[in-house]
Design a protein around this motif. Structure first.
Motif, PDB file in Angstrom:
ATOM      1  N   LEU A 128       0.788  -1.258   0.162  1.00 13.00           N
ATOM      2  CA  LEU A 128      -0.012  -0.049  -0.107  1.00 13.00           C
ATOM      3  C   LEU A 128       0.849   1.255   0.054  1.00 13.00           C
ATOM      4  N   ARG A 129       1.905   1.261   0.825  1.00  8.52           N
ATOM      5  CA  ARG A 129       2.808   2.199   0.731  1.00  8.52           C
ATOM      6  C   ARG A 129       3.524   2.523  -0.319  1.00  8.52           C
ATOM      7  N   ARG A 130       3.821   1.611  -1.168  1.00  3.41           N
ATOM      8  CA  ARG A 130       4.601   1.587  -2.528  1.00  3.41           C
ATOM      9  C   ARG A 130       3.769   1.981  -3.536  1.00  3.41           C
ATOM     10  N   GLU A 131       2.246   1.703  -3.433  1.00  4.06           N
ATOM     11  CA  GLU A 131       1.252   2.110  -4.451  1.00  4.06           C
ATOM     12  C   GLU A 131       0.822   3.500  -4.365  1.00  4.06           C
ATOM     13  N   THR A 132       0.928   4.016  -3.007  1.00  2.00           N
ATOM     14  CA  THR A 132       0.515   5.256  -2.474  1.00  2.00           C
ATOM     15  C   THR A 132       1.778   6.295  -3.308  1.00  2.00           C
ATOM     16  N   ASN A 133       3.060   5.667  -2.953  1.00  3.32           N
ATOM     17  CA  ASN A 133       4.221   6.401  -3.736  1.00  3.32           C
ATOM     18  C   ASN A 133       4.078   6.460  -5.184  1.00  3.32           C
ATOM     19  N   ARG A 134       3.937   5.084  -5.805  1.00  7.20           N
ATOM     20  CA  ARG A 134       3.474   5.389  -7.280  1.00  7.20           C
ATOM     21  C   ARG A 134       2.573   6.457  -7.542  1.00  7.20           C
ATOM     22  N   LEU A 135       1.425   6.485  -6.990  1.00  3.10           N
ATOM     23  CA  LEU A 135       0.540   7.674  -7.255  1.00  3.10           C
ATOM     24  C   LEU A 135       1.091   8.800  -7.207  1.00  3.10           C
ATOM     25  N   THR A 136       1.819   9.224  -6.368  1.00  3.86           N
ATOM     26  CA  THR A 136       2.614  10.608  -6.138  1.00  3.86           C
ATOM     27  C   THR A 136       3.741  10.686  -7.170  1.00  3.86           C
ATOM     28  N   GLU A 137       4.400   9.347  -7.797  1.00  2.00           N
ATOM     29  CA  GLU A 137       5.268   9.590  -8.927  1.00  2.00           C
ATOM     30  C   GLU A 137       4.190  10.003 -10.020  1.00  2.00           C
ATOM     31  N   LEU A 138       3.317   9.467 -10.381  1.00  2.00           N
ATOM     32  CA  LEU A 138       2.568   9.782 -11.435  1.00  2.00           C
ATOM     33  C   LEU A 138       2.111  11.072 -11.709  1.00  2.00           C
ATOM     34  N   ILE A 139       1.877  11.617 -10.423  1.00  2.00           N
ATOM     35  CA  ILE A 139       1.690  12.957 -10.455  1.00  2.00           C
ATOM     36  C   ILE A 139       2.877  13.858 -10.613  1.00  2.00           C
ATOM     37  N   GLU A 140       3.816  13.303  -9.942  1.00  2.00           N
ATOM     38  CA  GLU A 140       5.231  13.977 -10.416  1.00  2.00           C
ATOM     39  C   GLU A 140       5.510  14.018 -12.151  1.00  2.00           C
ATOM     40  N   ALA A 141       5.133  12.913 -12.528  1.00  2.00           N
ATOM     41  CA  ALA A 141       5.348  12.746 -13.934  1.00  2.00           C
ATOM     42  C   ALA A 141       4.705  13.948 -14.730  1.00  2.00           C
ATOM     43  N   LEU A 142       3.352  14.097 -14.403  1.00  5.06           N
ATOM     44  CA  LEU A 142       2.814  14.945 -14.960  1.00  5.06           C
ATOM     45  C   LEU A 142       3.424  16.264 -14.772  1.00  5.06           C
ATOM     46  N   LEU A 143       3.973  16.692 -13.609  1.00  2.00           N
ATOM     47  CA  LEU A 143       4.822  18.065 -13.475  1.00  2.00           C
ATOM     48  C   LEU A 143       5.850  18.044 -14.402  1.00  2.00           C
ATOM     49  N   THR A 144       6.509  16.774 -14.546  1.00  2.00           N
ATOM     50  CA  THR A 144       7.664  16.699 -15.286  1.00  2.00           C
ATOM     51  C   THR A 144       7.252  17.183 -16.904  1.00  2.00           C
ATOM     52  N   ILE A 145       6.312  16.545 -17.292  1.00  2.00           N
ATOM     53  CA  ILE A 145       5.997  16.949 -18.587  1.00  2.00           C
ATOM     54  C   ILE A 145       5.927  18.384 -18.623  1.00  2.00           C
ATOM     55  N   SER A 146       5.261  19.015 -17.630  1.00  2.00           N
ATOM     56  CA  SER A 146       5.122  20.436 -17.852  1.00  2.00           C
ATOM     57  C   SER A 146       6.554  21.090 -17.701  1.00  2.00           C
ATOM     58  N   ARG A 147       7.447  20.555 -16.949  1.00  2.00           N
ATOM     59  CA  ARG A 147       8.835  20.971 -16.797  1.00  2.00           C
ATOM     60  C   ARG A 147       9.666  20.712 -18.078  1.00  2.00           C
ATOM     61  N   ILE A 148       9.322  19.849 -18.867  1.00  2.00           N
ATOM     62  CA  ILE A 148      10.002  19.558 -20.181  1.00  2.00           C
ATOM     63  C   ILE A 148       9.624  20.671 -21.296  1.00  2.00           C
ATOM     64  N   GLU A 149       8.425  20.986 -21.036  1.00  2.00           N
ATOM     65  CA  GLU A 149       7.782  21.740 -22.017  1.00  2.00           C
ATOM     66  C   GLU A 149       8.310  23.069 -21.642  1.00  2.00           C
ATOM     67  N   SER A 150       8.478  23.717 -20.515  1.00  2.00           N
ATOM     68  CA  SER A 150       9.298  24.929 -20.201  1.00  2.00           C
ATOM     69  C   SER A 150      10.746  24.791 -20.083  1.00  2.00           C
ATOM     70  N   ASN A 151      11.314  23.660 -20.344  1.00  2.71           N
ATOM     71  CA  ASN A 151      12.627  23.403 -20.223  1.00  2.71           C
ATOM     72  C   ASN A 151      13.350  23.623 -18.774  1.00  2.71           C
ATOM     73  N   ARG A 152      12.435  23.141 -17.717  1.00  2.00           N
ATOM     74  CA  ARG A 152      12.836  23.183 -16.540  1.00  2.00           C
ATOM     75  C   ARG A 152      13.017  21.794 -15.964  1.00  2.00           C
ATOM     76  N   LEU A 153      13.505  20.733 -16.776  1.00  2.00           N
ATOM     77  CA  LEU A 153      13.484  19.539 -16.178  1.00  2.00           C
ATOM     78  C   LEU A 153      14.820  19.144 -15.447  1.00  2.00           C
ATOM     79  N   ASN A 154      14.609  18.570 -14.378  1.00  2.00           N
ATOM     80  CA  ASN A 154      15.737  18.498 -13.226  1.00  2.00           C
ATOM     81  C   ASN A 154      15.865  16.782 -13.357  1.00  2.00           C
ATOM     82  N   ILE A 155      16.723  16.296 -13.803  1.00  2.00           N
ATOM     83  CA  ILE A 155      17.172  14.844 -13.970  1.00  2.00           C
ATOM     84  C   ILE A 155      17.908  14.508 -12.598  1.00  2.00           C
ATOM     85  N   SER A 156      17.684  13.661 -11.895  1.00  2.00           N
ATOM     86  CA  SER A 156      18.406  13.263 -10.590  1.00  2.00           C
ATOM     87  C   SER A 156      19.008  11.924 -10.771  1.00  2.00           C
ATOM     88  N   MET A 157      20.375  11.936 -11.245  1.00  2.00           N
ATOM     89  CA  MET A 157      20.987  10.588 -11.456  1.00  2.00           C
ATOM     90  C   MET A 157      21.609  10.133  -9.965  1.00  2.00           C
TER      91      MET A 157
END
Length: 166
Positions: free
Chosen positions: A48-77
């Protein structure tokens, strides 16, 4: 019209991606509520914790798309144990595979070094592909993940493959 079609497809894709963790959350909440065996409680809670984290990650992915479009993507290697990441993903999806009467396997025939990746992005990619394989493989089918060393253009890589018969 093309932009409207693309936006409609995007909304459809996002809805699909959000449904999977929600379905898993519902499944494990039901299991937790219906199973008096307390030995499984921690396992269910971890999922349940991992799936909740996954939902959070999906929402973050949506924000990532926005950041890509505005050239503000931060990749954390980071150095990541890819085998452990895949093991956790397979463990999380095993109940889904069982529920659909599917065989889910992970094959890792050699010791693999840690890989320099963005763990959030890698997890999102593998999770999406694996979930689609589970969703579109007919009952009695097989879904397999494999990880191995690979060489290309003089560079060492870890190759990850997901295959199914769906």
């Amino acid at each position: 019209q093309e932009l409207d079609r693309i936006k409609t497809q995007f909304v459809s894709d996002v809805s699909h991606e959000l449904r999977t963790p929600l379905t898993n959350l519902t499944l494990f909440l039901d299991l937790l509520a219906s199973d008096p065996d307390s030995s499984k409680r921690e396992k269910y809670l971890a999922t349940l914790r991992r799936e909740t984290n996954r939902l959070t990650e999906l929402i973050e992915a949506l924000l990532t798309i926005s950041r890509i479009e505005s050239n503000r993507l931060n990749i954390s290697m980071k150095e990541v144990d890819v085998v452990q990441l895949i093991d956790e993903l397979v463990e999380d999806r095993s109940p889904m595979a069982s529920q659909r009467d599917l065989e889910l396997t992970f094959t890792n025939l050699e010791a693999l070094p840690d890989a320099l990746v963005d763990p959030r992005m890698l997890n999102q990619i593998l999770s999406n592909i694996l979930t689609n394989a589970l969703n579109y493989t007919p009952p009695g089918g097989k879904v397999s993940i494999a990880a191995r060393r690979s060489q290309e253009n003089g560079h060492a890589w870890i190759a990850i493959s997901i295959s199914d018969n769906g």
